[in-house]
Motif scaffolding. Structure first.
Motif, PDB file in Angstrom:
ATOM      1  N   MET A   1       0.993  51.843  52.139  1.00  0.00           N
ATOM      2  CA  MET A   1       0.374  52.188  53.097  1.00  0.00           C
ATOM      3  C   MET A   1      -0.512  53.022  53.075  1.00  0.00           C
ATOM      4  O   MET A   1      -0.251  53.528  51.647  1.00  0.00           O
TER       5      MET A   1
ATOM      6  N   LEU B   1      12.577  48.408  57.734  1.00  0.00           N
ATOM      7  CA  LEU B   1      10.841  48.501  57.164  1.00  0.00           C
ATOM      8  C   LEU B   1       9.455  48.071  58.313  1.00  0.00           C
ATOM      9  O   LEU B   1       8.878  48.121  57.941  1.00  0.00           O
ATOM     10  N   GLU B   2      10.140  46.584  58.275  1.00  0.00           N
ATOM     11  CA  GLU B   2       8.796  45.994  58.871  1.00  0.00           C
ATOM     12  C   GLU B   2       8.870  46.317  60.064  1.00  0.00           C
ATOM     13  O   GLU B   2       7.817  46.210  60.529  1.00  0.00           O
TER      14      GLU B   2
ATOM     15  N   GLU C   1       8.907  49.316  61.042  1.00  0.00           N
ATOM     16  CA  GLU C   1       8.295  50.827  61.186  1.00  0.00           C
ATOM     17  C   GLU C   1       6.681  50.278  60.879  1.00  0.00           C
ATOM     18  O   GLU C   1       6.337  50.557  60.871  1.00  0.00           O
ATOM     19  N   CYS C   2       6.764  49.384  59.901  1.00  0.00           N
ATOM     20  CA  CYS C   2       5.597  49.168  59.224  1.00  0.00           C
ATOM     21  C   CYS C   2       4.277  48.437  60.377  1.00  0.00           C
ATOM     22  O   CYS C   2       3.429  49.361  61.146  1.00  0.00           O
TER      23      CYS C   2
ATOM     24  N   ILE D   1       7.787  49.461  51.583  1.00  0.00           N
ATOM     25  CA  ILE D   1       5.833  49.068  51.253  1.00  0.00           C
ATOM     26  C   ILE D   1       5.494  50.489  51.380  1.00  0.00           C
ATOM     27  O   ILE D   1       4.598  51.205  52.017  1.00  0.00           O
TER      28      ILE D   1
ATOM     29  N   ARG E   1      -1.485  48.065  56.097  1.00  0.00           N
ATOM     30  CA  ARG E   1      -0.544  47.982  54.920  1.00  0.00           C
ATOM     31  C   ARG E   1      -0.846  47.928  53.618  1.00  0.00           C
ATOM     32  O   ARG E   1      -1.805  46.046  53.363  1.00  0.00           O
TER      33      ARG E   1
ATOM     34  N   CYS F   1       3.774  55.391  50.998  1.00  0.00           N
ATOM     35  CA  CYS F   1       4.709  54.655  50.802  1.00  0.00           C
ATOM     36  C   CYS F   1       5.640  54.550  52.070  1.00  0.00           C
ATOM     37  O   CYS F   1       6.435  56.211  52.652  1.00  0.00           O
ATOM     38  N   LEU F   2       6.187  53.313  52.634  1.00  0.00           N
ATOM     39  CA  LEU F   2       7.251  53.455  54.067  1.00  0.00           C
ATOM     40  C   LEU F   2       8.595  52.886  52.809  1.00  0.00           C
ATOM     41  O   LEU F   2       7.912  52.199  53.044  1.00  0.00           O
TER      42      LEU F   2
END
Length: 144
Positions: free
Chosen positions: A133, A103-104, A106-107, A131, A117, A142-143
């Motif tokens: 966003m 996730l981080e 991709e964020c 996450i 973010r 949301c991610l």
């Protein structure tokens, strides 16, 4: 009783083409070919009355599985939290630190595209990490 055959997600926005490009990059979607009789979308837009030029844009899943995304220009800006939001499912099936790392990463990619973010929602024993966003016009997603 009939069944629903397709789903389209529609966004109200200020800059339809810009928002469509953002979501195309996020989801791996493509812009469909212009209407018959037009070589490019710019040619199509120039054929419209000035007030309608650039008033909408679309993107679609090239595999045909995901919903079509439609972006329409509206005069008012976003005023409150979305009542509905998209969950971009990038960590499906992953848990713990492995999920968080995916996730981080991709964020970071989405932030480079212009996303914001908002906050990391920590795993709580029932739900895994996600996450919160915002897209380039402030629409929450949301991610996950």
């Amino acid at each position: 009783m009939s069944s629903i055959k397709q789903l389209q997600v529609t966004f109200d926005c200020a800059e339809p083409e810009r928002v469509a490009r953002f979501w195309s990059e996020v989801l791996g979607y493509v812009v469909p070919p212009p209407p018959e009789g037009f070589t490019t979308w710019d040619d199509f837009n120039r054929s419209l009355p000035p007030e309608d030029q650039g008033s909408w844009s679309v993107c679609k899943d090239p595999s045909g599985v995901g919903p079509r995304m439609y972006f329409q220009r509206v005069p008012e800006g976003k005023a409150a939290k979305n009542r509905v939001h998209l969950d971009v499912r990038d960590g499906t099936g992953l848990v713990g630190e492995e999920r968080l790392a995916v996730l981080e990463a991709e964020c970071a990619r989405l932030v480079a595209l212009g996303a914001v973010r908002v906050q990391l929602l920590r795993a709580d024993g029932v739900n895994e990490f996600c996450i919160a966003m915002q897209d380039i016009e402030g629409n929450e997603f949301c991610l996950d």
